[in-house]
Design an enzyme around this catalytic site. Structure first.
Site, PDB file in Angstrom:
ATOM      1  N   TYR A 106      11.992 -10.644 -13.968  1.00  0.00           N
ATOM      2  CA  TYR A 106      10.835 -10.174 -13.511  1.00  0.00           C
ATOM      3  C   TYR A 106       9.383 -10.566 -14.050  1.00  0.00           C
ATOM      4  CZ  TYR A 106       7.016  -6.708 -12.255  1.00  0.00           C
ATOM      5  OH  TYR A 106       5.927  -6.021 -12.016  1.00  0.00           O
ATOM      6  N   LEU A 130       3.717   2.432 -15.751  1.00  0.00           N
ATOM      7  CA  LEU A 130       2.969   3.464 -15.019  1.00  0.00           C
ATOM      8  C   LEU A 130       3.984   4.587 -14.416  1.00  0.00           C
ATOM      9  CD1 LEU A 130       1.977   0.525 -12.430  1.00  0.00           C
ATOM     10  CD2 LEU A 130       0.451   1.593 -14.025  1.00  0.00           C
ATOM     11  N   LEU A 162       3.781   2.760  -5.406  1.00  0.00           N
ATOM     12  CA  LEU A 162       3.047   3.426  -6.585  1.00  0.00           C
ATOM     13  C   LEU A 162       1.688   3.060  -6.838  1.00  0.00           C
ATOM     14  CD1 LEU A 162       3.169   5.627  -8.970  1.00  0.00           C
ATOM     15  CD2 LEU A 162       4.129   3.764 -10.249  1.00  0.00           C
ATOM     16  N   HIS A 188       0.984  -0.999   0.047  1.00  0.00           N
ATOM     17  CA  HIS A 188       0.017   0.195  -0.032  1.00  0.00           C
ATOM     18  C   HIS A 188       0.962   1.489   0.084  1.00  0.00           C
ATOM     19  CE1 HIS A 188       0.962   0.043   4.448  1.00  0.00           C
ATOM     20  NE2 HIS A 188       0.578   1.413   4.394  1.00  0.00           N
TER      21      HIS A 188
END
Length: 309
Positions: free
Chosen positions: A137, A167, A15, A12
């Site tokens: 990843y 993002l 980003l 939380h």
């Protein structure tokens, strides 16, 4: 998803996670279960299991992850695959054991092959080799998707997966070693402007194309999917719009007010040549992005100015 439901937002303070908290609170969800990484290490199986048994969240947004740009992925591949696999394994399995009603796993469009047909449809998953610079990843996130699907098939869970494109937004990581390209450029142009530098040099040729989506849009899409989507296949989340890294750099330089020369170090890697997501699936479900790049960049730069160390 009832407004008084117990909702665990994993990650939380990151980003995406911080944007999810803002969106949930705006929508009237007040019973949020939140833990800092210093309070709960999701890589720790026993600690994660104990947390779920004690708190019994009804819904889970899994936004906790180790993320970064090309430099970070290239420098810490072992951490990128280990940390993300452990977080996913522990949260997904504990969610199943605790009877979580529904879970959303946030991944990334880097799960798709390096040379996937453009724009990239969800069906492109596992149809070709990955981009080497972020393969660890990507493999971890692909494993997360397959784990969600496997638990759905065997145990009847309601685990869904959203795959956002690149993002940016408030609370981004502006560290020049570990950040993604957009926040790194904001910081570099800002510092160059302050120093009166004549030029800024950027990795690569500037020719790759990238798609960007504001993190507040991703938070809105995540809540939308939690409310309306029940499929097992991942869902792309993006703007459906792209621009070159060179054009991105020029746009950010204008927002920041840097008027010097922009140079490109062609000896450095470019990464995937093009990565535009096909967002027709989420459009058909009824969601579209709201924040255009120019406005999002101005808002992000304003946040950086107000919060930089």
């Amino acid at each position: 998803m009832e407004n008084n439901a117990r909702i665990f937002v994993a990650g939380h303070r990151g980003l995406v996670g911080s944007a999810l908290v803002r969106e949930l609170e705006r929508e009237g969800y007040g019973n949020l279960v939140l833990r800092k990484s210093s309070e709960l290490d999701l890589r720790d199986q026993a600690a994660t299991r104990a947390f779920f048994e004690a708190e019994r969240p009804e819904y889970v947004f899994l936004a906790a992850a180790k993320v970064g740009g090309i430099v970070a992925n290239d420098s810490f591949p072992a951490e990128f695959i280990y940390d993300n696999l452990m977080i996913q394994n522990n949260v997904l399995h504990s969610s199943y054991l605790a009877g979580v009603k529904k879970l959303l796993l946030l991944g990334s469009t880097c799960i798709y092959p390096k040379l996937a047909p453009q724009p990239i449809k969800e069906e492109a998953l596992l149809t070709g080799p990955l981009e080497p610079t972020n393969e660890p990843y990507a493999i971890a996130k692909i494993a997360g998707i397959k784990m969600c699907q496997s638990y759905n098939r065997q145990y009847g869970t309601r685990f869904i997966c959203a795959m956002p494109t690149n993002l940016y937004g408030p609370n981004d990581n502006f560290d020049l070693t570990t950040s993604h390209v957009l926040p790194a450029l904001i910081r570099r142009f800002h510092e160059a402007k302050g120093a009166g530098a004549e030029s800024v040099t950027i990795w690569g040729t500037g020719t790759p194309y990238r798609e960007f989506v504001h993190v507040d849009d991703v938070a809105g899409a995540s809540l939308f999917l939690m409310r309306h989507y029940e499929g097992w296949d991942p869902v792309n989340v993006g703007s459906g719009q792209e621009l070159s890294i060179a054009d991105l750099a020029q746009t950010i330089a204008a927002v920041v007010g840097f008027s010097g020369e922009i140079r490109f170090d062609t000896s450095k890697p470019d990464g995937t040549p093009r990565k535009l997501s096909d967002v027709s699936r989420i459009h058909e479900l009824g969601w579209r992005h709201k924040i255009e790049l120019d406005q999002g960049l101005r808002d992000t730069y304003a946040w950086y100015l107000a919060n930089r160390c």
